[in-house]
Design an enzyme around this catalytic site. Structure first.
Site, PDB file in Angstrom:
ATOM      1  CB  CYS A   1      -0.966  -0.021   1.172  1.00  0.00           C
ATOM      2  SG  CYS A   1      -0.243  -0.645   2.688  1.00  0.00           S
TER       3      CYS A   1
ATOM      4  CG  HIS B   1      -0.404   4.143   3.950  1.00  0.00           C
ATOM      5  ND1 HIS B   1      -1.175   4.015   5.086  1.00  0.00           N
ATOM      6  CD2 HIS B   1      -0.074   2.873   3.579  1.00  0.00           C
ATOM      7  CE1 HIS B   1      -1.312   2.734   5.386  1.00  0.00           C
ATOM      8  NE2 HIS B   1      -0.669   2.021   4.490  1.00  0.00           N
TER       9      HIS B   1
HETATM   10  P1  NAP Z   1      -7.674  -8.792   7.339  1.00  0.00           P
HETATM   11  O1  NAP Z   1      -8.597  -7.667   7.665  1.00  0.00           O
HETATM   12  O2  NAP Z   1      -6.929  -9.437   8.439  1.00  0.00           O
HETATM   13  O3  NAP Z   1      -8.526  -9.928   6.547  1.00  0.00           O
HETATM   14  C1  NAP Z   1      -8.003 -11.210   6.253  1.00  0.00           C
HETATM   15  C2  NAP Z   1      -9.010 -12.044   5.471  1.00  0.00           C
HETATM   16  O4  NAP Z   1      -8.430 -13.325   5.175  1.00  0.00           O
HETATM   17  C3  NAP Z   1     -10.315 -12.345   6.211  1.00  0.00           C
HETATM   18  O5  NAP Z   1     -11.373 -12.410   5.283  1.00  0.00           O
HETATM   19  C4  NAP Z   1     -10.081 -13.733   6.789  1.00  0.00           C
HETATM   20  O6  NAP Z   1     -11.268 -14.483   6.981  1.00  0.00           O
HETATM   21  C5  NAP Z   1      -9.271 -14.377   5.674  1.00  0.00           C
HETATM   22  N1  NAP Z   1      -8.498 -15.496   6.170  1.00  0.00           N
HETATM   23  C6  NAP Z   1      -7.721 -15.543   7.283  1.00  0.00           C
HETATM   24  N2  NAP Z   1      -7.167 -16.774   7.413  1.00  0.00           N
HETATM   25  C7  NAP Z   1      -7.617 -17.512   6.379  1.00  0.00           C
HETATM   26  C8  NAP Z   1      -7.399 -18.859   5.956  1.00  0.00           C
HETATM   27  N3  NAP Z   1      -6.610 -19.719   6.653  1.00  0.00           N
HETATM   28  N4  NAP Z   1      -8.021 -19.302   4.835  1.00  0.00           N
HETATM   29  C9  NAP Z   1      -8.817 -18.464   4.134  1.00  0.00           C
HETATM   30  N5  NAP Z   1      -9.074 -17.174   4.481  1.00  0.00           N
HETATM   31  C10 NAP Z   1      -8.463 -16.699   5.592  1.00  0.00           C
HETATM   32  O7  NAP Z   1      -6.566  -8.329   6.295  1.00  0.00           O
HETATM   33  P2  NAP Z   1      -6.625  -7.108   5.223  1.00  0.00           P
HETATM   34  O8  NAP Z   1      -6.144  -5.842   5.812  1.00  0.00           O
HETATM   35  O9  NAP Z   1      -7.952  -7.148   4.553  1.00  0.00           O
HETATM   36  O10 NAP Z   1      -5.471  -7.560   4.209  1.00  0.00           O
HETATM   37  C11 NAP Z   1      -5.648  -8.621   3.285  1.00  0.00           C
HETATM   38  C12 NAP Z   1      -4.391  -8.750   2.434  1.00  0.00           C
HETATM   39  O11 NAP Z   1      -4.183  -7.537   1.713  1.00  0.00           O
HETATM   40  C13 NAP Z   1      -3.113  -8.994   3.255  1.00  0.00           C
HETATM   41  O12 NAP Z   1      -2.245  -9.834   2.546  1.00  0.00           O
HETATM   42  C14 NAP Z   1      -2.534  -7.596   3.374  1.00  0.00           C
HETATM   43  O13 NAP Z   1      -1.155  -7.596   3.596  1.00  0.00           O
HETATM   44  C15 NAP Z   1      -2.890  -7.021   2.020  1.00  0.00           C
HETATM   45  N6  NAP Z   1      -2.963  -5.551   1.985  1.00  0.00           N
HETATM   46  C16 NAP Z   1      -3.648  -4.870   2.944  1.00  0.00           C
HETATM   47  C17 NAP Z   1      -3.700  -3.482   2.863  1.00  0.00           C
HETATM   48  C18 NAP Z   1      -4.415  -2.645   3.877  1.00  0.00           C
HETATM   49  O14 NAP Z   1      -4.313  -1.396   3.788  1.00  0.00           O
HETATM   50  N7  NAP Z   1      -5.151  -3.206   4.848  1.00  0.00           N
HETATM   51  C19 NAP Z   1      -3.085  -2.830   1.798  1.00  0.00           C
HETATM   52  C20 NAP Z   1      -2.398  -3.569   0.829  1.00  0.00           C
HETATM   53  C21 NAP Z   1      -2.359  -4.932   0.931  1.00  0.00           C
HETATM   54  P3  NAP Z   1     -11.928 -14.732   8.423  1.00  0.00           P
HETATM   55  O15 NAP Z   1     -12.835 -13.548   8.677  1.00  0.00           O
HETATM   56  O16 NAP Z   1     -12.699 -15.977   8.235  1.00  0.00           O
HETATM   57  O17 NAP Z   1     -10.820 -14.851   9.421  1.00  0.00           O
END
Ligand code: NAP
Length: 360
Positions: free
Chosen positions: A160, A252
């Site tokens: 990001c 950011h």
């Molecule tokens: P998050 O809020 O922690 O969400 C994670 C998601 O993955 C939830 O839907 C969760 O489902 C699912 N999950 C967790 N464990 C799993 C498993 N074993 N099998 C299948 N699904 C699973 O994370 P996020 O912020 O949305 O980020 C998601 C990705 O995007 C990450 O790789 C992060 O680094 C990347 N990212 C994030 C941002 C940001 O600004 N937040 C920016 C760029 C990239 P449950 O609800 O069932 O646990």
């Protein structure tokens, strides 16, 4: 934030399977898909423990506008590809460890996986795409498919913070980028939900985000570099990043100093930003901001609250260009981390694939 798309709808909107649908990025994808003229949400996937539950029953919704009602009624599927997914669009918002294991399985089943996760970004046959900068890196998919022997593909979008930085730097490549020093002020939502504990972040700045500095340094060189037919050649530029978490909800901010091979005049830099038009804008991709880069003259901009939703959260806002006593120039750049930095970036990549005939 609800988007209003101006493109005419396609006769058949392509179905999208969303992995990590309950997370912060997954929710953003769902919000951005509402009313999308080319794509529609078809299947939602979260962790195994949610399988079979109604999306509306389990999601803890964090987007500022209400969730689309049709999404609330979808049943969450388990994280395992089923059947022939040839040509299907899968958007992945999985944590890195899960993405490392699951995304190849979806590609093996034939899906085009557009990933937000860091797991595969730096692999030698995986394109790391910012459609305004390096759409030509999609050519790496031929090599990826040959090497991996899968009918699908993995296409990634950057970290990001990398995305805001690379969009600010790309128009300046004509002056010869030699050295970059960047310090980030990153929002709480960048850590996912629940992220950093409130008592750690309120009234505080945390001067460490695990793995973030290395990601910015390596990803930036890959994106600004070349695909040479069988391998990526990263841009030969020195870059040093320092990352901090700040008590901001979304957006950011980055303080950037740059040294050039040929030092331009400030007006040339501002013109390069203001005149920057690229492939997504030319192709009229639904999520493409018009323009992608906004330069503001005010002495106290960009700011997260004021500028994160510029271009519906897809534009980068730059300000405070001034001489730098250590390098040549310095400026600040700001982008929305879950829209331009994640969900919107994956959608823009999927739209690029549709517009170029990779997905149909
Ligand atoms: P998050 O809020 O922690 O969400 C994670 C998601 O993955 C939830 O839907 C969760 O489902 C699912 N999950 C967790 N464990 C799993 C498993 N074993 N099998 C299948 N699904 C699973 O994370 P996020 O912020 O949305 O980020 C998601 C990705 O995007 C990450 O790789 C992060 O680094 C990347 N990212 C994030 C941002 C940001 O600004 N937040 C920016 C760029 C990239 P449950 O609800 O069932 O646990």
């Amino acid at each position: 934030m609800r988007r209003t798309y101006t493109q005419p709808p396609r006769a058949r909107r392509l179905p999208v399977t969303l992995l990590g649908a309950t997370g912060l990025v997954g929710q953003r994808v769902i919000a951005l898909l509402e009313g999308h003229p080319w794509l529609q949400l078809a299947r939602v996937v979260a962790s195994e423990r949610r399988a079979g539950a109604r999306y509306g029953e389990v999601v803890r919704w964090h987007v500022e506008t209400p969730p689309p009602t049709h999404a609330l009624d979808l049943r969450l599927e388990p994280p395992a590809p089923s059947g022939d997914l040839r040509g299907q669009i899968v958007i992945s918002a999985l944590p890195a460890d899960e993405a490392r294991e699951l995304e190849p399985r979806y590609a093996q089943a034939g899906a085009l996986v557009f990933s937000n996760a860091s797991a595969h970004r730096m692999e030698p046959d995986v394109p790391l795409i910012v459609p305004e900068i390096n759409p030509d890196h999609l050519a790496a998919l031929t090599t990826q498919r040959e090497r991996r022997g899968w009918p699908g593909a993995i296409i990634t979008n950057p970290n990001c913070s990398t995305i805001g930085l690379t969009l600010a730097l790309a128009p300046l490549q004509r002056f010869g980028l030699e050295r970059v020093i960047v310090t980030t002020f990153q929002a709480a939502s960048g850590a996912g939900y629940p992220g950093v504990a409130a008592l750690d972040l309120i009234d505080n700045v945390i001067p460490y985000i695990g793995g973030e500095e290395e990601k910015i340094e390596t990803e930036t060189r890959k994106i600004l570099g070349d695909w040479e037919g069988d391998a990526f050649a990263p841009l030969a530029m020195r870059i040093s990043a320092t990352c901090a978490r700040v008590p901001v909800r979304d957006g950011h901010l980055e303080a950037v100093s740059v040294a050039f091979a040929q030092r331009p005049e400030p007006e040339e830099i501002i013109a390069a930003w203001r005149e920057f038009r690229a492939e997504p804008q030319r192709l009229g991709l639904p999520s493409a901001p018009q323009p992608a880069i906004i330069y503001r003259e005010e002495r106290d901009r960009p700011q997260p609250i004021a500028d994160r939703l510029a271009g519906d959260g897809m534009a980068v806002t730059i300000g405070r260009l001034r001489p730098c006593d250590a390098l040549d120039y310095k400026f600040l750049a700001l982008s929305h981390n879950t829209i331009r930095g994640a969900a919107g970036a994956a959608l823009l990549n999927a739209e690029l694939a549709v517009a170029t005939g990779l997905a149909e």
